[in-house]
Design a protein around this motif. Sequence first.
Motif, mmCIF file in Angstrom:
data_model
loop_
_atom_site.group_PDB
_atom_site.id
_atom_site.type_symbol
_atom_site.label_atom_id
_atom_site.label_comp_id
_atom_site.label_asym_id
_atom_site.label_seq_id
_atom_site.Cartn_x
_atom_site.Cartn_y
_atom_site.Cartn_z
ATOM 1 N N GLN A 59 0.594 -1.358 0.062
ATOM 2 C CA GLN A 59 0.028 -0.028 0.036
ATOM 3 C C GLN A 59 0.794 1.294 -0.126
ATOM 4 O O GLN A 59 0.679 2.301 -0.697
ATOM 5 C CB GLN A 59 -0.886 -0.198 1.231
ATOM 6 N N ALA A 60 1.900 1.028 0.510
ATOM 7 C CA ALA A 60 2.906 2.569 0.822
ATOM 8 C C ALA A 60 3.354 2.615 -0.513
ATOM 9 O O ALA A 60 3.634 3.651 -1.183
ATOM 10 C CB ALA A 60 4.082 2.114 1.899
ATOM 11 N N GLY A 61 3.828 1.557 -1.339
ATOM 12 C CA GLY A 61 4.521 1.794 -2.618
ATOM 13 C C GLY A 61 3.431 2.120 -3.411
ATOM 14 O O GLY A 61 3.625 3.061 -4.496
ATOM 15 N N GLN A 62 2.086 1.648 -3.452
ATOM 16 C CA GLN A 62 1.169 2.326 -4.336
ATOM 17 C C GLN A 62 1.158 3.653 -4.063
ATOM 18 O O GLN A 62 0.654 4.718 -5.088
ATOM 19 C CB GLN A 62 -0.178 1.553 -4.141
ATOM 20 N N HIS A 63 0.939 4.283 -2.773
ATOM 21 C CA HIS A 63 0.658 5.707 -2.304
ATOM 22 C C HIS A 63 1.669 6.611 -2.828
ATOM 23 O O HIS A 63 1.600 7.405 -3.417
ATOM 24 C CB HIS A 63 0.591 5.725 -0.971
ATOM 25 N N ALA A 64 3.181 6.095 -2.927
ATOM 26 C CA ALA A 64 4.324 6.767 -3.377
ATOM 27 C C ALA A 64 4.070 6.785 -4.831
ATOM 28 O O ALA A 64 4.602 8.174 -5.366
ATOM 29 C CB ALA A 64 5.509 5.850 -2.769
ATOM 30 N N ALA A 65 3.772 5.890 -5.674
ATOM 31 C CA ALA A 65 3.565 6.038 -7.140
ATOM 32 C C ALA A 65 2.604 7.146 -7.240
ATOM 33 O O ALA A 65 2.909 7.822 -8.349
ATOM 34 C CB ALA A 65 3.423 4.584 -7.717
ATOM 35 N N LYS A 66 1.558 6.961 -6.663
ATOM 36 C CA LYS A 66 0.355 8.084 -6.951
ATOM 37 C C LYS A 66 1.031 9.414 -6.876
ATOM 38 O O LYS A 66 0.859 10.648 -7.390
ATOM 39 C CB LYS A 66 -0.539 8.024 -6.273
ATOM 40 N N VAL A 67 1.770 9.831 -5.638
ATOM 41 C CA VAL A 67 2.468 10.925 -5.306
ATOM 42 C C VAL A 67 3.560 11.521 -6.365
ATOM 43 O O VAL A 67 3.417 12.527 -6.650
ATOM 44 C CB VAL A 67 3.210 10.977 -3.891
ATOM 45 N N VAL A 68 4.122 10.576 -6.775
ATOM 46 C CA VAL A 68 5.115 10.915 -7.976
ATOM 47 C C VAL A 68 4.463 11.335 -9.049
ATOM 48 O O VAL A 68 5.036 12.252 -9.870
ATOM 49 C CB VAL A 68 6.047 9.701 -8.138
ATOM 50 N N ASP A 69 3.382 10.662 -9.590
ATOM 51 C CA ASP A 69 2.667 11.061 -10.639
ATOM 52 C C ASP A 69 1.838 12.308 -10.518
ATOM 53 O O ASP A 69 1.949 13.187 -11.499
ATOM 54 C CB ASP A 69 1.595 9.999 -10.806
ATOM 55 N N LEU A 70 1.549 12.396 -9.452
ATOM 56 C CA LEU A 70 0.893 13.989 -9.085
ATOM 57 C C LEU A 70 1.914 14.992 -9.191
ATOM 58 O O LEU A 70 1.702 16.055 -9.777
ATOM 59 C CB LEU A 70 -0.045 13.827 -7.657
#
Length: 97
Positions: A59-70
Motif C-alpha cells: 500500500q505504501a508503494g502504491q501511495h508513493a507512485a500516486k504521489v510521484v505521478d501527481l
Amino acid sequence: MKTSFLLLTVSGLLLAGCGGKPEESGAQPASQSTNQPQSQAQSGNPISAPVDYLGAVGQAGQHAAKVVDLVQVQTAIRQFHAVEDRYPKNLQELVSA
C-alpha cells in the motif's frame, strides 16, 4: 487443597474481569479510527504479522507512485503556465504541449 482451589478461583475471576468492554473516553479504538475497513485494519496477531507487513509495504508503494505521478502532472502544469502564461484548458492540451 483449599488454598489451591481458592487461588485458582480468584485467578479465574481476575482473568474473566480483564475481558470487559473498554471505557468510553471519547477516543475511538485504533481499528475504528482508520479510514480502512475492519478487514484491512491491522489485526495485531503475531502469526499474521508478516502478511500485514507485506500488505502495508504494498500500500505504501502504491501511495508513493500516486504521489510521484501527481508531482509530475503539477510540474507539467507549471511549465505550461510559464511558457503560455495561462493554464491548460484540459489534459489533452497539456499533453500535446
